[in-house]
Design a protein around this motif. Structure first.
Motif, mmCIF file in Angstrom:
data_model
loop_
_atom_site.group_PDB
_atom_site.id
_atom_site.type_symbol
_atom_site.label_atom_id
_atom_site.label_comp_id
_atom_site.label_asym_id
_atom_site.label_seq_id
_atom_site.Cartn_x
_atom_site.Cartn_y
_atom_site.Cartn_z
ATOM 1 N N SER A 175 21.773 7.409 11.913
ATOM 2 C CA SER A 175 20.838 8.579 11.564
ATOM 3 C C SER A 175 19.442 8.538 12.190
ATOM 4 O O SER A 175 18.676 9.196 12.839
ATOM 5 C CB SER A 175 20.975 9.420 10.456
ATOM 6 O OG SER A 175 20.053 10.517 10.306
ATOM 7 N N ARG B 163 18.260 5.829 13.643
ATOM 8 C CA ARG B 163 17.969 5.573 15.117
ATOM 9 C C ARG B 163 18.094 6.963 15.946
ATOM 10 O O ARG B 163 17.226 6.924 17.062
ATOM 11 C CB ARG B 163 19.139 4.682 15.758
ATOM 12 C CG ARG B 163 18.758 3.109 14.900
ATOM 13 C CD ARG B 163 19.987 2.216 15.407
ATOM 14 N NE ARG B 163 19.681 0.768 14.901
ATOM 15 C CZ ARG B 163 20.497 0.021 14.602
ATOM 16 N NH1 ARG B 163 21.618 0.306 14.784
ATOM 17 N NH2 ARG B 163 20.148 -1.309 14.201
ATOM 18 N N GLU B 164 18.589 7.945 15.737
ATOM 19 C CA GLU B 164 18.838 8.942 16.574
ATOM 20 C C GLU B 164 17.648 9.858 16.313
ATOM 21 O O GLU B 164 17.056 10.158 17.247
ATOM 22 C CB GLU B 164 20.319 9.858 15.917
ATOM 23 C CG GLU B 164 21.380 9.468 16.271
ATOM 24 C CD GLU B 164 22.482 10.167 15.775
ATOM 25 O OE1 GLU B 164 22.281 11.482 15.283
ATOM 26 O OE2 GLU B 164 23.652 9.663 15.669
ATOM 27 N N GLN B 165 16.879 9.529 15.004
ATOM 28 C CA GLN B 165 15.693 10.341 14.940
ATOM 29 C C GLN B 165 14.464 9.581 15.842
ATOM 30 O O GLN B 165 13.684 10.387 16.263
ATOM 31 C CB GLN B 165 15.292 10.481 13.285
ATOM 32 C CG GLN B 165 16.092 11.108 12.689
ATOM 33 C CD GLN B 165 15.976 11.406 11.201
ATOM 34 O OE1 GLN B 165 15.333 10.345 10.846
ATOM 35 N NE2 GLN B 165 15.990 12.617 10.596
ATOM 36 N N LYS C 192 14.919 8.020 18.503
ATOM 37 C CA LYS C 192 15.175 8.342 19.734
ATOM 38 C C LYS C 192 14.662 9.865 20.368
ATOM 39 O O LYS C 192 14.040 10.090 21.234
ATOM 40 C CB LYS C 192 16.817 8.549 20.238
ATOM 41 C CG LYS C 192 16.706 8.634 21.684
ATOM 42 C CD LYS C 192 18.435 8.496 22.072
ATOM 43 C CE LYS C 192 18.690 8.828 23.440
ATOM 44 N NZ LYS C 192 20.335 8.863 23.766
ATOM 45 N N GLU C 193 14.912 10.884 19.240
ATOM 46 C CA GLU C 193 14.445 12.095 19.505
ATOM 47 C C GLU C 193 12.912 12.162 19.473
ATOM 48 O O GLU C 193 12.324 12.894 20.492
ATOM 49 C CB GLU C 193 14.808 13.214 18.332
ATOM 50 C CG GLU C 193 16.523 13.426 18.255
ATOM 51 C CD GLU C 193 17.028 14.157 17.131
ATOM 52 O OE1 GLU C 193 16.029 14.736 16.396
ATOM 53 O OE2 GLU C 193 18.055 14.248 17.075
ATOM 54 N N HIS C 194 12.323 11.410 18.602
ATOM 55 C CA HIS C 194 10.763 11.428 18.655
ATOM 56 C C HIS C 194 10.423 10.669 19.790
ATOM 57 O O HIS C 194 9.224 11.143 20.295
ATOM 58 C CB HIS C 194 10.322 10.853 17.193
ATOM 59 C CG HIS C 194 10.459 11.530 15.941
ATOM 60 N ND1 HIS C 194 11.467 12.156 15.856
ATOM 61 C CD2 HIS C 194 9.354 11.594 15.248
ATOM 62 C CE1 HIS C 194 11.003 12.922 14.581
ATOM 63 N NE2 HIS C 194 9.949 12.339 14.060
ATOM 64 N N GLU C 195 10.902 9.651 20.400
ATOM 65 C CA GLU C 195 10.485 9.157 21.597
ATOM 66 C C GLU C 195 10.520 9.964 22.739
ATOM 67 O O GLU C 195 9.501 10.181 23.673
ATOM 68 C CB GLU C 195 11.255 7.835 21.847
ATOM 69 C CG GLU C 195 11.019 6.623 20.954
ATOM 70 C CD GLU C 195 11.751 5.582 21.073
ATOM 71 O OE1 GLU C 195 12.961 5.793 21.575
ATOM 72 O OE2 GLU C 195 11.554 4.510 20.518
ATOM 73 N N GLU C 196 11.775 10.925 22.814
ATOM 74 C CA GLU C 196 11.633 12.151 23.913
ATOM 75 C C GLU C 196 10.766 13.185 23.486
ATOM 76 O O GLU C 196 10.243 13.397 24.539
ATOM 77 C CB GLU C 196 13.139 12.604 23.582
ATOM 78 C CG GLU C 196 14.211 11.774 24.330
ATOM 79 C CD GLU C 196 15.533 12.327 23.815
ATOM 80 O OE1 GLU C 196 15.648 13.367 23.184
ATOM 81 O OE2 GLU C 196 16.663 11.419 24.063
ATOM 82 N N LYS C 197 10.243 13.417 22.346
ATOM 83 C CA LYS C 197 9.209 14.246 21.982
ATOM 84 C C LYS C 197 7.704 13.932 22.718
ATOM 85 O O LYS C 197 6.965 14.587 23.258
ATOM 86 C CB LYS C 197 9.008 14.726 20.571
ATOM 87 C CG LYS C 197 10.351 15.607 20.029
ATOM 88 C CD LYS C 197 9.964 15.939 18.623
ATOM 89 C CE LYS C 197 11.291 16.516 18.046
ATOM 90 N NZ LYS C 197 10.853 16.812 16.547
ATOM 91 N N GLU D 133 7.339 11.552 24.940
ATOM 92 C CA GLU D 133 7.480 11.499 26.418
ATOM 93 C C GLU D 133 7.051 12.866 26.886
ATOM 94 O O GLU D 133 6.495 12.943 27.910
ATOM 95 C CB GLU D 133 8.610 10.842 26.864
ATOM 96 C CG GLU D 133 8.803 10.780 28.498
ATOM 97 C CD GLU D 133 10.072 10.310 28.749
ATOM 98 O OE1 GLU D 133 10.519 10.494 29.857
ATOM 99 O OE2 GLU D 133 10.811 9.652 28.115
ATOM 100 N N TRP E 32 4.283 11.725 15.503
ATOM 101 C CA TRP E 32 5.690 11.237 15.733
ATOM 102 C C TRP E 32 5.786 9.778 15.951
ATOM 103 O O TRP E 32 6.699 9.160 15.507
ATOM 104 C CB TRP E 32 6.269 11.734 17.327
ATOM 105 C CG TRP E 32 6.500 13.267 17.051
ATOM 106 C CD1 TRP E 32 6.737 14.158 16.190
ATOM 107 C CD2 TRP E 32 5.949 14.296 17.959
ATOM 108 N NE1 TRP E 32 6.848 15.375 16.279
ATOM 109 C CE2 TRP E 32 6.391 15.480 17.529
ATOM 110 C CE3 TRP E 32 5.296 14.131 19.375
ATOM 111 C CZ2 TRP E 32 6.195 16.836 18.300
ATOM 112 C CZ3 TRP E 32 5.149 15.313 20.019
ATOM 113 C CH2 TRP E 32 5.689 16.565 19.580
#
Length: 61
Positions: free
Chosen positions: A12, A14-16, A18-23, A25, A41
């Motif tokens: 979970s 790690r998923e968060q 990834k989501e934050h890295e996308e935000k 970017e 973030w």
């Protein structure tokens, strides 16, 4: 905490991350990125990484 819960927590987190890295970017691609959001973030990512480290240590016990 049981091993299964620890693994689920790590997944979970790690998923968060990834989501934050996308935000981050997406925000950086804007004409006027909101640096406050990006900094927030990034701090959360660091916190998630520390939590992953702790959970990994518990798994190794």
């Amino acid at each position: 905490m049981k091993r299964k819960k620890l693994r689920k927590k790590i997944e979970s987190l790690r998923e968060q991350i990834k989501e934050h890295e996308e935000k981050i970017e997406a925000e950086r691609k804007k004409s006027f990125p909101h640096e406050g959001c990006i900094a927030h973030w990034e701090r959360e990512i660091m916190t998630f990484e520390k939590q992953i480290e702790k959970a990994m240590k518990k798994l190794e016990e």
